[in-house]
Design a protein around this motif. Structure first.
Motif, PDB file in Angstrom:
ATOM      1  N   UNK A  65      82.609  82.610  35.741  1.00  0.00           N
ATOM      2  CA  UNK A  65      82.037  81.464  34.941  1.00  0.00           C
ATOM      3  C   UNK A  65      80.709  81.049  35.600  1.00  0.00           C
ATOM      4  N   UNK A  66      80.720  80.495  36.804  1.00  0.00           N
ATOM      5  CA  UNK A  66      79.469  79.876  37.214  1.00  0.00           C
ATOM      6  C   UNK A  66      78.419  80.986  37.360  1.00  0.00           C
TER       7      UNK A  66
ATOM      8  N   UNK B 231      70.715  79.667  32.382  1.00  0.00           N
ATOM      9  CA  UNK B 231      69.953  78.759  32.811  1.00  0.00           C
ATOM     10  C   UNK B 231      70.345  77.392  32.965  1.00  0.00           C
ATOM     11  N   UNK B 232      71.842  77.382  33.124  1.00  0.00           N
ATOM     12  CA  UNK B 232      72.249  75.912  33.342  1.00  0.00           C
ATOM     13  C   UNK B 232      73.210  75.771  34.537  1.00  0.00           C
ATOM     14  N   UNK B 233      73.334  76.809  35.364  1.00  0.00           N
ATOM     15  CA  UNK B 233      73.898  76.830  36.571  1.00  0.00           C
ATOM     16  C   UNK B 233      73.199  76.287  37.528  1.00  0.00           C
ATOM     17  N   UNK B 234      74.139  76.443  38.895  1.00  0.00           N
ATOM     18  CA  UNK B 234      73.653  76.136  40.039  1.00  0.00           C
ATOM     19  C   UNK B 234      73.838  77.377  41.111  1.00  0.00           C
TER      20      UNK B 234
ATOM     21  N   UNK C  47      74.590  80.133  35.530  1.00  0.00           N
ATOM     22  CA  UNK C  47      73.566  80.421  36.049  1.00  0.00           C
ATOM     23  C   UNK C  47      72.518  81.439  35.079  1.00  0.00           C
ATOM     24  N   UNK C  48      73.097  82.313  34.679  1.00  0.00           N
ATOM     25  CA  UNK C  48      72.394  83.437  33.841  1.00  0.00           C
ATOM     26  C   UNK C  48      71.919  82.812  32.470  1.00  0.00           C
TER      27      UNK C  48
ATOM     28  N   UNK D 276      76.495  81.028  45.152  1.00  0.00           N
ATOM     29  CA  UNK D 276      76.678  81.667  46.119  1.00  0.00           C
ATOM     30  C   UNK D 276      77.747  81.168  47.205  1.00  0.00           C
ATOM     31  N   UNK D 277      78.068  80.141  46.922  1.00  0.00           N
ATOM     32  CA  UNK D 277      79.338  79.433  47.615  1.00  0.00           C
ATOM     33  C   UNK D 277      80.480  80.034  47.322  1.00  0.00           C
TER      34      UNK D 277
END
Length: 518
Positions: free
Chosen positions: A244-245, A252-255, A249-250, A260-261
């Motif tokens: 989901x994360x 353009x709205x993720x962190x 990110x793909x 990575x965490x």
């Protein structure tokens, strides 16, 4: 499966019939048995054990004490059942697990180490049988044929010849019979019998160790398989969060930091699985060996269960710890029989101070011509008593007596130590068992709180109110606490098995029940 220990304590008369001897040796032995034997007569040491309270933590309740610990349930609310003799006998059947029952049955039938212990028992039994030979006469057949040559310097005047030669043949049955007046042979048999009984109880102790080891390793295996299931379940959930994360990110709205965490948390969980799977394989191989099979033969039998099962039995308590129960433990019985053997050996050593009476005899044929050896004129026979009495041995007999008495004292201390260890093992196992229930209760609450924390932290992160670190911490804590909770539930059963073993593994209860029936 119940162990049938071989009974092996033939008396002298039975052995005489076995060897087909005459009635006379039996009569002589019966007469000797009425004579006093040198050395101390054995009596089991008397012990007085104060009735100390057992370290019973009690059944935990949901109430808390002033210090924040779980309070024990009131006596009227204590639902634990008393550990009874019936519960101890064949304790592994109480789990209603056919696989465990087959493993125990296979182990007591095929385990190589247990078969070796039985072979040592057979050695002791044969040595006991051999010790009774001291009461019987001993015979040996001797035969000689000698040719003599004499020259003229030694025999010419007597024979009128320059020299001559002749043959002498001898064929005899020699016998010797020791009359056991002072009881040295009787003490030897007494020691051998005690050693054989000690070997029997050592086999029984090996049986207790084998059955409890199979039960312990089996619970460890099922606990490890549950840990694998927990890790895989968490891996799926964490992987879904990662996907989901990464998708956000793909878009353009993720962190990227959160992605990575989450990735390293996923990999940490994935890294747990190889270790757990290797541990599962080791436990399966260990169980196969314990059951007398080649490693790998039971892989299908020991595969993970289709549905998770609850190992916990009804909580149990020990009402009291009796001395008779501890004395009936196989290892304690073995130590007591070793003490009896060491006591009898003092009589064996002291018997060397006294004279030995023998009846010696010989029957045979002797002639100077081989043609006359088997004629009636060649027959001869001798019969008569002899006495052997050591007058001076340089203090060797005295030193041997003192050394034997010291061994007896050591055996007495070993017996006392075995009782102390037995009581200590029961108290250790009981304390661990009752306290683990409290730990399990705390872990159960912690797992629920951690599961709720994961849900809440994920919602807060999605709404932008908290960063992803809170989600990571909650997921890690839930995985760790779920593992500890699974381990704790398995540990309760392991501690119960240790308690069963400390109480004699079922054999002590069986022995006591047999004594009460008699």
């Amino acid at each position: 499966m119940r162990l049938n220990m071989p009974a092996f304590s033939p008396d002298c008369r039975t052995l005489l019939r076995l060897f087909g001897c005459s009635v006379l040796p039996a009569l002589v032995m019966a007469g000797c048995a009425s004579l006093p034997s040198v050395g101390p007569d054995y009596a089991e040491p008397a012990f007085e054990v104060p009735a100390y309270l057992l370290p019973d933590a009690g059944q935990p309740s949901t109430n808390l004490t002033a210090t924040g610990e779980y309070a024990s349930a009131a006596a009227t609310d204590d639902l634990r059942e008393i550990v009874s003799n019936d519960a101890l006998q064949q304790w592994w059947t109480r789990f209603n697990d056919p696989v465990l029952e087959r493993l125990v049955e296979g182990g007591v039938s095929n385990n190589v180490g247990f078969l070796m212990a039985q072979a040592r028992l057979m050695q002791a039994n044969w040595q006991l049988l051999g010790s009774y030979a001291a009461f019987l006469p001993k015979f040996a057949v001797d035969g000689t044929w000698t040719r003599f040559w004499y020259n003229s310097h030694t025999r010419s005047n007597a024979t009128g010849k320059d020299g001559y030669s002749f043959n002498v043949g001898n064929l005899a049955l020699d016998g010797q019979w020791e009359i056991d007046i002072f009881g040295g042979s009787r003490r030897t048999c007494e020691a051998a019998l005690a050693q054989a009984e000690a070997a029997g109880w050592t086999v029984a102790d090996a049986w207790v160790s084998l059955t409890t080891q199979i039960g312990t390793q089996y619970v460890n295996l099922r606990t490890t398989q549950e840990r694998i299931e927990v890790a895989r379940t968490n891996l799926v959930l964490q992987s879904e969060t990662y996907e989901i994360l990464k998708s956000r990110l793909d878009s353009g709205i993720g962190d990227e930091l959160a992605v990575n965490q989450c990735a390293y948390v996923v990999e940490q969980t994935r890294a747990r699985l190889p270790q757990l799977l290797a541990q599962e394989e080791q436990l399966k191989n260990s169980l196969a060996i314990l059951a007398g099979e080649m490693p790998g033969a039971l892989d299908e039998t020991l595969k993970p269960l289709a549905t998770r099962r609850d190992w916990l039995l009804q909580p149990q308590k020990v009402a009291e710890l009796k001395l008779d129960m501890m004395r009936a433990r196989p290892d304690v019985k073995a130590a007591e029989r070793q003490l009896a053997a060491a006591t009898a050996q003092i009589g064996v050593a002291k018997a060397l101070w006294f004279p030995k009476l023998y009846v010696n005899g010989s029957v045979g044929l002797e002639a100077k011509n081989s043609l006359n050896l088997f004629s009636h004129e060649s027959f001869f026979a001798t019969l008569g008593p002899s006495v052997s009495w050591p007058i001076f041995q340089g203090g060797a007999i005295y030193a041997n007596v003192k050394a034997t008495e010291a061994k007896m004292h050591e055996a007495a201390l070993a017996y006392e130590q075995s009782l102390q260890n037995a009581y200590g093992q029961v108290r250790d196992a009981y304390a661990a068992y009752t306290q683990e229930y409290r730990r399990n209760q705390s872990l159960k609450g912690a797992v629920k709180a951690a599961t709720d924390a994961v849900t809440i932290s994920q919602d807060l992160y999605k709404n932008g109110l908290k960063d992803f670190n809170n989600v990571l911490d909650a997921q890690r804590s839930r995985l760790q606490l779920e593992e500890e909770f699974v381990l704790s539930r398995g540990q309760i059963t392991l501690d119960l098995i240790s308690l069963y073993k400390a109480l004699g593994g079922g054999l002590a209860a069986t022995d006591l029940a047999a004594d009460e029936a008699r």
